[in-house]
Design an enzyme around this catalytic site. Structure first.
Site, short mmCIF file in Angstrom:
data_model
loop_
_atom_site.label_atom_id
_atom_site.label_comp_id
_atom_site.label_asym_id
_atom_site.label_seq_id
_atom_site.Cartn_x
_atom_site.Cartn_y
_atom_site.Cartn_z
N GLU A 125 55.94 -99.80 1.25
CA GLU A 125 57.21 -99.91 0.55
C GLU A 125 57.56 -101.38 0.28
O GLU A 125 58.12 -101.71 -0.77
CB GLU A 125 58.32 -99.24 1.36
CG GLU A 125 58.14 -97.74 1.56
CD GLU A 125 58.04 -96.96 0.27
OE1 GLU A 125 58.63 -97.39 -0.75
OE2 GLU A 125 57.36 -95.92 0.25
N ASP A 193 49.16 -99.73 -2.06
CA ASP A 193 48.23 -99.43 -0.97
C ASP A 193 47.37 -100.64 -0.64
O ASP A 193 47.18 -100.98 0.54
CB ASP A 193 47.31 -98.26 -1.37
CG ASP A 193 48.02 -96.92 -1.32
OD1 ASP A 193 49.12 -96.84 -0.74
OD2 ASP A 193 47.46 -95.95 -1.87
#
EC number: 3.4.-.-
Length: 477
Positions: A125, A193
């Site tokens: 995040e 990611d």
């Protein structure tokens, strides 16, 4: 500290500081500036406080803030401060918004086995924020609809005045899913990611954390007819799990000892902020202790002590906390529960003596400060609690726990003017400006003969009236 629960504060809204209203004149520019992102993030966070069961627990907030800041310290391209917060919800979810606001559901604690798994979600995040994925998505939409960003501001502000209408307008304006989540593109997810993995590893966590958590999600919801929010906003195809495993394999295997702080925080969530009943959590921890299936015994004992406290089994809970404190006398989780136990038994001076010693060593600890203030108030020593709480609000202007305790403190003193004044601030934090102004008028009537306080109250009334005007004006644009 057990005096405030999520349910008691789930409707908490917000207060505007003196110059925080967004500048709509430049909001529709083709490129969002960092200042504009911060403005949007600030409003968004206020909407969260208005419409979600935000957890106002000093211990859990300290834990997630320290964990988040550890990751931010090793992230690249950080352009904004970060604000980490918890939503009381057993469903697995995490999300990020403008201005470094990162929220997670308490359900993540319930499903993560270790700190690296939780940290991998935070790192992902954080990467969404540092790479400005939401801003880039909005800018792309704004090219075909230049009024969209201004519309977003209007929708957010409408949410303040009329939550149901505002949330509907927000979803329509931005295409953001329920709970104002972001449906990121595949390239956004790959980038978050990849960058998140670097941040995770550089921060000292296990690179397998991301893969293990992804794999757990995939197994848990393999046959689900309805996906959780996190998989709706962050799709999890098999290729993404494989990529996470391959990415982790590039790093040397790292043994990470179990984190006591994580396990204590998880136990606290299980007992106080989950759908599990105290009886169920007590049975769960008893089973762990009997079969020795716990990760860390002290965390299981702590969870058992909390469950016993909730079941009003004070003596049994006290015996466990005494044992834990003997091994770890400065642990804030244990001190917090010890305070609750002493106050429950009306042993106020014993609690104060313990906390005053801790406050001398940890004057910046909000956990100690809030507990000490609470103990003073319960002991009918509100005059000692007030300066502690005023300091807490000075450093954290939206500290709802401090405001509520301050209201309790003034209600027990012969100072009706300040009682009404603090009630006004709490109402303002809930966006109830009409009610806040009414309270300030009562404070004004009780402040005759104090010209400085009268001037302060009159200035605050003018501010609140101006905020009402600006909110109504902006919500119509």
């Amino acid at each position: 500290m057990a005096l405030l629960t999520a349910s008691m504060l789930s409707s908490s809204h917000f207060a505007w500081s003196d110059n925080e209203l967004p500048n709509l004149g430049t909001a529709a520019a083709s490129t969002l500036t960092i200042d504009q992102e911060n403005e949007l993030g600030d409003i968004y966070m206020r909407v969260q406080r208005a419409s979600r069961p935000v957890v106002y627990d000093p211990l859990l907030n300290q834990y997630i803030t320290e964990l988040g800041n550890k990751l931010v310290a090793h992230a690249q391209d950080v352009k904004t401060p970060f604000k980490f917060f918890l939503i009381q919800n057993d469903e697995i979810n995490a999300f990020a918004f403008f201005g470094g606001h990162v929220g997670i559901h308490t359900g993540l604690f319930l499903n993560a086995n270790n700190e690296s798994e939780l940290a991998s979600v935070y790192a992902h995040e954080i990467a969404h924020v540092t790479q400005r994925h939401l801003a880039r998505a909005m800018e792309a939409r704004a090219r075909s609809n230049p009024a969209m960003i201004a519309g977003l501001l209007g929708s957010l502000l409408l949410t303040i005045a009329a939550p149901e209408a505002g949330m509907a307008a927000l979803a329509t304006t931005t295409g953001i899913a329920r709970q104002t989540q972001i449906n990121y593109t595949r390239s956004n997810e790959q980038e978050a990611d990849r960058i998140g993995m670097h941040t995770l590893v550089d921060s000292g966590f296990d690179p397998d954390g991301a893969y293990l958590f992804f794999n757990k999600l995939a197994r848990k919801y393999q046959y689900a007819t309805r996906l959780p929010e996190i998989l709706q906003s962050h799709p999890l195809p098999k290729s993404r799990i494989t990529e996470a495993r391959n990415r982790a394999a590039k790093y040397p295997h790292r043994y990470i000892p179990a984190s006591l702080e994580f396990q204590l925080a998880k136990a606290r969530v299980q007992v106080r902020f989950s759908d599990l009943s105290p009886s169920a959590t007590l049975a769960m921890f008893n089973k762990q202790l009997k079969l020795k299936t716990f990760v860390l015994k002290d965390a299981a004992l702590y969870g058992k002590a909390l469950a016993l406290f909730e079941l009003d089994k004070i003596q049994q809970s006290s015996a466990i906390i005494k044992q834990l404190l003997n091994h770890n006398p400065d642990n804030l989780f244990y001190i917090d529960t010890k305070t609750d136990l002493l106050i429950k038994q009306k042993k106020y001076q014993q609690a104060i003596t313990m906390l005053e010693a801790q406050y001398q060593d940890k004057p910046a600890s909000q956990v100690i400060a809030m507990n000490l203030a609470h103990a003073y108030i319960e002991a009918e020593k509100s005059d000692k609690a007030i300066p502690i709480l005023q300091d807490a609000i000075f450093y954290e202007w939206d500290n709802m726990v401090a405001y509520q305790l301050l209201l309790d403190a003034y209600s027990k003193t012969d100072n009706p003017a300040m009682e009404h004044y603090i009630q006004a601030e709490i109402m303002a934090l809930q966006a109830n400006y009409d009610g806040a102004i009414d309270q300030l008028n009562y404070a004004h009537k009780n402040s005759q003969g104090d010209p400085l306080q009268l001037a302060r109250i009159e200035a605050r009334i003018r501010q609140f009236r101006q905020y009402e005007i600006e909110i109504k004006k902006l919500s119509k644009r």
